[in-house]
Scaffold this motif. Structure first.
Motif, PDB file in Angstrom:
ATOM      1  N   PRO A 221       0.754  -1.127   0.036  1.00  0.00           N
ATOM      2  CA  PRO A 221      -0.006   0.094  -0.010  1.00  0.00           C
ATOM      3  C   PRO A 221       0.894   1.413   0.105  1.00  0.00           C
ATOM      4  N   ALA A 222       2.051   1.367   0.475  1.00  0.00           N
ATOM      5  CA  ALA A 222       2.893   2.430   0.664  1.00  0.00           C
ATOM      6  C   ALA A 222       3.176   2.683  -0.655  1.00  0.00           C
ATOM      7  N   LEU A 223       3.546   1.850  -1.776  1.00  0.00           N
ATOM      8  CA  LEU A 223       3.958   2.082  -3.192  1.00  0.00           C
ATOM      9  C   LEU A 223       2.702   2.551  -3.858  1.00  0.00           C
ATOM     10  N   MET A 224       1.746   1.960  -3.788  1.00  0.00           N
ATOM     11  CA  MET A 224       0.278   2.172  -4.679  1.00  0.00           C
ATOM     12  C   MET A 224      -0.172   3.561  -4.099  1.00  0.00           C
ATOM     13  N   ASN A 225      -0.244   3.907  -2.569  1.00  0.00           N
ATOM     14  CA  ASN A 225      -0.957   5.222  -2.586  1.00  0.00           C
ATOM     15  C   ASN A 225       0.149   6.516  -3.236  1.00  0.00           C
ATOM     16  N   THR A 226       1.308   5.957  -2.854  1.00  0.00           N
ATOM     17  CA  THR A 226       2.369   7.041  -3.380  1.00  0.00           C
ATOM     18  C   THR A 226       2.254   7.255  -4.782  1.00  0.00           C
ATOM     19  N   ILE A 227       1.780   6.316  -5.775  1.00  0.00           N
ATOM     20  CA  ILE A 227       1.484   6.411  -6.994  1.00  0.00           C
ATOM     21  C   ILE A 227       0.354   7.221  -7.273  1.00  0.00           C
ATOM     22  N   TYR A 228      -0.773   6.781  -6.532  1.00  0.00           N
ATOM     23  CA  TYR A 228      -1.968   7.471  -6.667  1.00  0.00           C
ATOM     24  C   TYR A 228      -1.874   8.952  -6.268  1.00  0.00           C
ATOM     25  N   LEU A 229      -0.797   9.270  -5.095  1.00  0.00           N
ATOM     26  CA  LEU A 229      -0.635  10.702  -4.841  1.00  0.00           C
ATOM     27  C   LEU A 229       0.004  11.372  -6.041  1.00  0.00           C
ATOM     28  N   TRP A 230       0.970  10.522  -6.910  1.00  0.00           N
ATOM     29  CA  TRP A 230       1.596  11.145  -8.034  1.00  0.00           C
ATOM     30  C   TRP A 230       0.658  11.441  -9.116  1.00  0.00           C
ATOM     31  N   ALA A 231      -0.373  10.706  -9.323  1.00  0.00           N
ATOM     32  CA  ALA A 231      -1.105  10.648 -10.288  1.00  0.00           C
ATOM     33  C   ALA A 231      -2.261  12.096  -9.869  1.00  0.00           C
ATOM     34  N   CYS A 232      -2.520  12.236  -8.534  1.00  0.00           N
ATOM     35  CA  CYS A 232      -3.353  13.663  -8.398  1.00  0.00           C
ATOM     36  C   CYS A 232      -2.284  14.630  -8.474  1.00  0.00           C
ATOM     37  N   TYR A 233      -1.041  14.739  -8.236  1.00  0.00           N
ATOM     38  CA  TYR A 233       0.063  15.767  -8.230  1.00  0.00           C
ATOM     39  C   TYR A 233       0.064  16.190  -9.791  1.00  0.00           C
ATOM     40  N   LEU A 234       0.150  15.246 -10.733  1.00  0.00           N
ATOM     41  CA  LEU A 234       0.715  15.667 -12.018  1.00  0.00           C
ATOM     42  C   LEU A 234      -0.837  16.085 -12.680  1.00  0.00           C
ATOM     43  N   SER A 235      -1.944  15.918 -11.948  1.00  0.00           N
ATOM     44  CA  SER A 235      -3.173  16.436 -12.638  1.00  0.00           C
ATOM     45  C   SER A 235      -3.334  17.873 -12.526  1.00  0.00           C
ATOM     46  N   ARG A 236      -2.417  18.495 -11.608  1.00  0.00           N
ATOM     47  CA  ARG A 236      -2.549  20.072 -11.299  1.00  0.00           C
ATOM     48  C   ARG A 236      -2.523  20.984 -12.890  1.00  0.00           C
ATOM     49  N   PRO A 237      -3.354  21.808 -12.920  1.00  0.00           N
ATOM     50  CA  PRO A 237      -4.131  22.581 -11.706  1.00  0.00           C
ATOM     51  C   PRO A 237      -5.426  21.847 -11.801  1.00  0.00           C
ATOM     52  N   GLU A 238      -5.994  20.736 -12.308  1.00  0.00           N
ATOM     53  CA  GLU A 238      -7.088  20.075 -12.423  1.00  0.00           C
ATOM     54  C   GLU A 238      -7.776  19.884 -10.916  1.00  0.00           C
ATOM     55  N   SER A 239      -9.087  19.410 -10.742  1.00  0.00           N
ATOM     56  CA  SER A 239      -9.479  19.280  -9.397  1.00  0.00           C
ATOM     57  C   SER A 239      -8.909  18.138  -8.808  1.00  0.00           C
ATOM     58  N   LEU A 240      -8.584  17.095  -9.611  1.00  0.00           N
ATOM     59  CA  LEU A 240      -7.971  15.684  -8.971  1.00  0.00           C
ATOM     60  C   LEU A 240      -6.721  16.036  -7.914  1.00  0.00           C
ATOM     61  N   CYS A 241      -6.225  17.210  -8.057  1.00  0.00           N
ATOM     62  CA  CYS A 241      -4.937  17.478  -7.169  1.00  0.00           C
ATOM     63  C   CYS A 241      -5.508  17.727  -5.711  1.00  0.00           C
ATOM     64  N   GLU A 242      -6.868  17.937  -5.425  1.00  0.00           N
ATOM     65  CA  GLU A 242      -7.414  18.311  -4.332  1.00  0.00           C
ATOM     66  C   GLU A 242      -7.096  17.050  -3.290  1.00  0.00           C
ATOM     67  N   HIS A 243      -7.122  15.868  -3.864  1.00  0.00           N
ATOM     68  CA  HIS A 243      -6.911  14.638  -3.283  1.00  0.00           C
ATOM     69  C   HIS A 243      -5.603  14.413  -2.746  1.00  0.00           C
ATOM     70  N   GLU A 244      -4.692  15.143  -3.190  1.00  0.00           N
ATOM     71  CA  GLU A 244      -3.233  14.689  -2.670  1.00  0.00           C
ATOM     72  C   GLU A 244      -3.059  14.481  -1.137  1.00  0.00           C
ATOM     73  N   PRO A 245      -3.527  15.475  -0.506  1.00  0.00           N
ATOM     74  CA  PRO A 245      -3.521  15.136   0.860  1.00  0.00           C
ATOM     75  C   PRO A 245      -4.192  13.978   1.433  1.00  0.00           C
ATOM     76  N   VAL A 246      -5.164  13.278   0.904  1.00  0.00           N
ATOM     77  CA  VAL A 246      -5.662  12.153   1.250  1.00  0.00           C
ATOM     78  C   VAL A 246      -4.617  11.008   0.814  1.00  0.00           C
ATOM     79  N   TYR A 247      -4.157  10.903  -0.270  1.00  0.00           N
ATOM     80  CA  TYR A 247      -3.168   9.927  -0.421  1.00  0.00           C
ATOM     81  C   TYR A 247      -1.780   9.885   0.037  1.00  0.00           C
ATOM     82  N   LEU A 248      -1.449  11.260   0.418  1.00  0.00           N
ATOM     83  CA  LEU A 248      -0.125  11.445   0.810  1.00  0.00           C
ATOM     84  C   LEU A 248      -0.206  10.855   2.388  1.00  0.00           C
ATOM     85  N   SER A 249      -1.334  11.254   2.984  1.00  0.00           N
ATOM     86  CA  SER A 249      -1.572  10.690   4.578  1.00  0.00           C
ATOM     87  C   SER A 249      -1.554   9.252   4.376  1.00  0.00           C
ATOM     88  N   ARG A 250      -2.127   8.371   3.445  1.00  0.00           N
ATOM     89  CA  ARG A 250      -2.279   6.940   3.433  1.00  0.00           C
ATOM     90  C   ARG A 250      -0.985   6.571   3.291  1.00  0.00           C
TER      91      ARG A 250
END
Length: 602
Positions: A221-250
């Motif tokens: 899960p550490a790897l997968m949630n970090t990948i999801y974090l990057w997916a949200c980060y790379l979507s900037r400035p779209e709304s998906l980046c709002e979920h970065e804190p969620v996946y970073l926390s996970r």
């Protein structure tokens, strides 16, 4: 312009000559005769590269354009899943195991037992997949209702939503709980085109398949949630980046759990590298340095730097105790390949950012049996998949490279683009380390000999790289990496000569030549390429800008002052590319501001 029609009464390539620019990109790159056949020319068919046969004749979309369009479709679909609007009809998604249009991987790495299309129906009632999804819905809730869920989920939803809206939130969520499979697949697909940008090299087919396996067999899960974090980060400035804190926390929660109960160590090391890159890219240098150090320490503890090495067993005085940290034997060449690729991911991160952060590297490489790096240079995943493996170096992988590169006209092993990236990291850090020695110590004959050998090594290495005018013919993934490799090599030359610039005209000229060569590299970067470049090119480009700034100051002091518009134009070029890249990586905004101040004479 209409394409030349080639007719032949017998099969096989035609002897007719194509018009200039009509050959496929692969044949152009290799300077081979191309028959221009579509969808794949005979050269690519014979080389079993039909899937990678691509034309750039102005009539079709390039692989990068297809990549961007594919990412846009994924982002749009994720927004649909996260909205709490009214219901939508049943949606059919792409097959996540099918090869993407912009990948040129072998069939084995792209598709493994494809399960077919996935069909989900949406509902007006948002239904969570797990408690962790409640937290994400506080920003933008999911609207997907899965057909196989019973009505008891409705009541559970109300209870968990009420709890999540209170003050006691953190204790209710466990990092092991993952997003719905469909959302996880889409986030993974968003990330995969950028994996080289983050330094992650994995078997794509197995990564996709892992999402459908039982939790115990999935990637950590550490790897997968970090990948999801990057997916949200790379979507900037779209709304998906709002979920970065969620996946970073996970991801951080999963990392803490992994430290207590270490399993799937390679996944943990990869996750540490991705977290380091995430923090560094956002200018959070302390956290970025922390996770880079953690990844390097784990790689050394589990001996990823000595894959296939018998160093310790050959020295009984060292092996008085059983090793505390060890990996299970790899199951197949692909798993071995991922371990080798992971080590060089850690190594490049450690070496390059130790220079950028002005700190000593964590991974040593000397003659001691426990620290000598003997892991082979990285290869393409297709080579590991086919079992075409390179062996370990007897004297040390990096030792042989630095010792022999200056004496021979060919590279010492490691012909892949990934290996060139690792070698560029070696030269970049070695040049900076030797340069620092000249800053601190009086020059000795030994140091000067090392200087001459390393300078010759950098020169010969740069000469072996794909020429800049051929970069456009390379497949996108290789082009992005080669831009970084060229930049690191020229920056290495600048760092090496930096101590002598003020008093030695020859060193000053070589630095200026390297800076202008780096400027030429940036001119081959297309608009869409900036979304896929590594952030380390920022510090490289800044070193080139500093050389031109010093040259500008020196010329201003001369009389009569010469025309300096050319230098100012080159500085403006560095400012442009740094500003473009800072839109993706905030860290580089600070460096762009430095160049801006130089141009304004501040």
């Amino acid at each position: 312009m209409a394409e030349k029609q080639i007719t032949n009464s017998s099969p096989g390539p035609s002897s007719s000559t194509l018009q200039r620019g009509k050959a496929c990109l692969r044949c152009r790159k290799r300077k081979m005769r191309c028959d221009g056949a579509k969808p794949a020319c005979q050269q690519c068919v014979r080389a079993k590269k039909a899937d990678g046969c691509e034309y750039d004749d102005g009539k079709g979309k390039t692989r990068t354009q297809l990549m961007r369009e594919h990412i846009a479709r994924l982002e749009s679909r994720i927004k649909e899943l996260e909205t709490n609007e009214t219901s939508t009809p049943s949606v059919t998604l792409f097959d996540p195991h099918a090869p993407s249009p912009y990948y040129s991987e072998s069939s084995g790495s792209s598709s493994h037992g494809s399960p077919g299309n996935i069909s989900l129906s949406a509902s007006t009632s948002p239904v969570p997949y797990g408690p962790d999804e409640i937290r994400s819905t506080m920003v933008s809730p999911l609207t997907v209702k899965y057909p196989d869920m019973d009505s008891s989920w409705e009541a559970q939803w109300d209870q968990m939503t009420n709890f999540a809206s209170g003050s006691q939130v953190s204790d209710a969520y466990r990092a092991s709980e993952e997003p719905p499979v469909e959302l996880a697949q889409m986030l993974l697909e968003l990330f995969l085109p950028h994996r080289h940008q983050c330094g992650l090299e994995v078997h794509i087919g197995r990564m996709r398949e892992s999402l459908g396996l039982p939790p115990s067999e999935q990637r950590h899960p550490a790897l997968m949630n970090t990948i999801y974090l990057w997916a949200c980060y790379l979507s900037r400035p779209e709304s998906l980046c709002e979920h970065e804190p969620v996946y970073l926390s996970r991801a951080l929660s999963a990392m803490n759990e992994a430290i207590q109960y270490p399993t799937k160590v390679v996944d943990i090391i990869q996750a540490s590298c991705l977290l380091s890159m995430y923090y560094l890219s956002n200018g959070r240098l302390f956290e970025g340095n922390y996770y880079a150090s953690a990844a390097a320490s784990l790689a050394l503890q589990y001996r990823l730097h000595q894959i296939d090495s018998d160093e310790l067993s050959a020295h009984p005085g060292i092996g008085l105790w059983e090793p505390t940290f060890s990996l299970e034997p790899e199951k197949d060449p692909i798993e071995r390949g991922e371990r080798i690729l992971t080590f060089w991911q850690v190594y490049s991160l450690d070496r390059c950012w130790s220079v950028a952060l002005r700190r000593p590297p964590i991974i040593p490489d000397n003659d001691h049996p426990s620290t000598r790096i003997t892991t082979p240079w990285p290869q393409r995943m297709e080579e590991y998949e086919s079992g075409d493996l390179e062996g370990s170096s007897g004297n040390g992988t990096i030792f042989d490279f630095l010792a022999h590169q200056a004496q021979t006209s060919s590279l010492v092993g490691g012909f892949s683009t990934i290996a060139l990236r690792a070698k560029a990291s070696v030269l970049f850090e070695a040049a900076d380390r030797l340069s620092s020695s000249f800053m601190r110590l009086p020059a000795s004959n030994t140091m000067m000999d090392e200087f001459r050998v390393l300078e010759h090594t950098i020169t010969r290495f740069t000469a072996t790289l794909l020429p800049l005018h051929q970069l456009s013919a390379a497949v996108p993934e290789e082009k992005f990496t080669l831009i970084v490799v060229h930049s690191l090599a020229h920056a290495a030359m600048i760092h090496l000569h930096a101590p002598f610039v003020e008093r030695d005209p020859i060193s000053r000229e070589k630095c200026a030549r390297a800076a202008r060569a780096m400027m030429l590299v940036t001119k081959h970067i297309a608009e869409l390429d900036f979304d896929f470049l590594e952030p380390i090119v920022g510090p490289c480009w800044l070193s080139g800008a500093k050389v031109l700034e010093s040259e500008l100051i020196r010329l201003q002091a001369s009389w009569p002052p010469p025309n300096m518009m050319e230098i100012r134009g080159e500085l403006g070029g560095f400012l442009f590319v740094l500003t473009k890249l800072s839109a993706r990586f905030p860290l580089l905004g600070y460096e762009a501001a430095k160049v801006q101040s130089s141009l304004e004479g501040k």
